[in-house]
Scaffold this active site. Structure first.
Site, mmCIF file in Angstrom:
data_model
loop_
_atom_site.group_PDB
_atom_site.id
_atom_site.type_symbol
_atom_site.label_atom_id
_atom_site.label_comp_id
_atom_site.label_asym_id
_atom_site.label_seq_id
_atom_site.Cartn_x
_atom_site.Cartn_y
_atom_site.Cartn_z
ATOM 1 N N ASP A 268 0.842 -1.195 0.000
ATOM 2 C CA ASP A 268 0.000 0.000 0.000
ATOM 3 C C ASP A 268 0.881 1.251 0.000
ATOM 4 O OD1 ASP A 268 -2.113 1.740 0.272
ATOM 5 O OD2 ASP A 268 -3.033 0.659 1.938
ATOM 6 N N GLY A 308 -5.033 3.215 -8.229
ATOM 7 C CA GLY A 308 -5.326 3.374 -9.640
ATOM 8 C C GLY A 308 -4.581 4.490 -10.330
ATOM 9 N N ASP A 329 -10.366 3.560 -1.004
ATOM 10 C CA ASP A 329 -10.991 2.552 -0.154
ATOM 11 C C ASP A 329 -12.502 2.501 -0.354
ATOM 12 O OD1 ASP A 329 -8.504 2.092 0.828
ATOM 13 O OD2 ASP A 329 -8.895 2.828 2.851
#
Length: 511
Positions: A268, A308, A329
């Protein structure tokens, strides 16, 4: 006489209280007990010509340079780069000097900072000086490794437990996946998201925190139940929840994960976006971990989570990724889920065996949507060949949620070996029709009602001519030959499988 008077005056002056010395305005200050975010630990100010320059050092982002610093009397003002707020790319900070130290105030992202600092001793300054990671490697291209031929299925801890996750809960989820039949339905990954990390030892190796006493033992427990273990990290110094990231320790962490027996890594971006803010650096930092995972020799599914950015579907495979997030999220509400499923995820191409567009985890079972909305959620993910990673407490799965999550027909459409991401074919007055070609000549058709009232929708013409029969997946029955209009609930869906002649349908019957 004059000499005696002068001496007396001098004695009097020395006896008077000393005036306060003007506060120092250059040098290094340290901040004790800094809040977690952004975690300012030190400030440096030095002369630069007629003005000053400097930086603040944070736990999350390392050194943040002062922009447009201006020193007026006892007050220093400067701008600092701000993250995650396009309307305010910089924010104004203030440092007010006193004889005892400095008070620093400012804003970054969601945090308002007020911290009192003191002069730092040389050893303190050295200890808090940020040590940048070695330069990123040149961007390379990794070959297909044969993993994730269909979208990964499993469970992840974040949506339900956030950082409040521990060893006992992960074991309980593994047990529930087995006892509930979810494992046999295809869900195999048990993924620990953020919150497991502790600190690094003198050797630089990352240890889990006290909630996870033995990661290798936990992996063995999960593997013994026919499941696989996933874990989470970040290319930045801090993860999104403020735990230790892999910054400066990428290859070392990959080896640690492999030694523990990890089968899946979610990587992440989090605080890494401070250091890797353009397409080139983001690609290279994800390539660095992809190459490090490959070098361990252990097959590890690699999940890229950078929301993205920079057309990730175009390059996700080449850096070693098997799935890549296409969005921020998800939350457990119809609006957010439908924005992701109907609008955001469909913008991304290139899904297929070995690499999948990831619209984030499933919310089925968390209680924020109706059963019809959850069926829409699952259908959208299945028709788009998305990873199916549950995000609820598996011990509390209700009958309605289980019927959605374990529906073999819907799972088969998601897991189809052809690996085509379904696309929207028509959208008329709130009714959308999507089509997904399947292996063997079958076709999946999803009809969505995006309005707030039940609606009748036509079965797309010509479907019966394409196959032996049409299966209504959620209702578990074949449509009658004259059944050309179907009732679609508000925010609901109908999912059809058109079975090609001569193939075997989901009930194992030759048609």
């Amino acid at each position: 006489m004059i000499r005696r008077a002068w001496a007396a005056l001098c004695l009097l002056l020395f006896a008077l209280p000393a005036a306060a010395a003007p506060p120092a305005r250059t040098g290094s200050w340290v901040f004790d007990g800094a809040p977690s975010y952004p975690g300012v630990t030190m400030m440096r100010v030095e002369r630069a010509g007629a003005g000053v320059r400097g930086e603040i050092t944070t736990r999350w982002y390392g050194p943040i340079a002062m922009q447009n610093p201006r020193l007026r009397g006892d007050t220093l003002t400067f701008d600092a780069r701000n993250l995650n707020d396009n309307a305010h790319p910089t924010r104004r900070w203030t440092a007010r000097f006193t004889p005892r130290g400095v008070r620093l105030t400012g804003d970054m992202w969601y945090a308002h900072v007020v911290q009192d600092g003191r002069r730092g001793a040389p050893a303190e300054v050295a200890a808090r000086t940020f040590r940048p990671a070695p330069p990123l490697p040149a961007l390379g291209s990794l070959p297909d490794d044969g993993l994730a031929r269909t979208p990964p299925m499993g469970w992840s801890s974040w949506n339900r437990f956030a950082e409040k996750i521990d060893d006992a809960t992960v074991r309980a989820m593994a047990d529930a996946m087995v006892s509930s039949g979810l494992r046999d339905a295809g869900y195999v990954y048990v993924n620990i998201d953020d919150g497991w990390q502790g600190t690094r030892g003198p050797d630089g190796e990352l240890r889990p925190n006290a909630k996870f006493p033995d990661m290798k033992a936990l992996a063995d427990y999960v593997h013994a139940r026919g499941l696989k273990l996933g874990i989470y990290s970040s290319p930045g110094p801090k993860t999104c929840a403020g735990y230790e990231g892999s910054y400066g320790h990428v290859e070392q962490d990959a080896r640690t994960f492999a030694r523990w027996g990890v089968d899946f890594l979610k990587y992440d971006l989090c605080s890494g976006e401070w250091f890797y803010a353009d397409a080139d650096s983001v690609k290279r930092t994800y390539y660095q971990m992809g190459a490090a995972l490959r070098a361990t020799g252990r097959p590890i599914v690699y999940s890229l989570c950078q929301y993205g950015r920079f057309d990730v579907a175009d390059w996700g495979r080449s850096v070693g990724g098997h799935l890549w997030r296409t969005t921020g999220d998800i939350t457990d509400d119809y609006k957010t889920m439908s924005d992701i499923g109907f609008v955001r995820n469909p913008q991304f191409p290139h899904a297929g065996p070995g690499g999948w567009n990831d619209p984030d985890m499933l919310e089925v079972g968390n209680g924020g949507m109706s059963a019809d909305e959850y069926r829409t959620h699952f259908t959208l993910w299945a028709i788009q060949a998305a990873p199916l990673l549950m995000g609820h407490d598996l011990r509390l799965t209700g009958a309605s949620d289980a019927a959605i999550l374990e529906n073999g027909g819907a799972i088969a459409i998601d897991q189809d070996s052809l690996g085509v991401q379904g696309r929207r074919e028509a959208s008329i007055d709130g009714i959308e029709t999507w089509r997904k070609p399947l292996a063997g000549g079958d076709v999946a058709i999803a009809i969505f009602n995006r309005t707030t009232a039940d609606r009748d929708a036509d079965v797309p013409p010509g479907l019966a001519a394409q196959g032996g029969r049409i299966i209504d997946v959620w209702r578990g029955r074949a449509l009658a030959a004259d059944e050309t209009r179907l009732r679609v609930p508000a925010h609901g869906t109908v999912l059809l499988r058109v079975v090609a002649p001569g193939t075997t349908d989901q009930e194992g019957t030759k048609r």
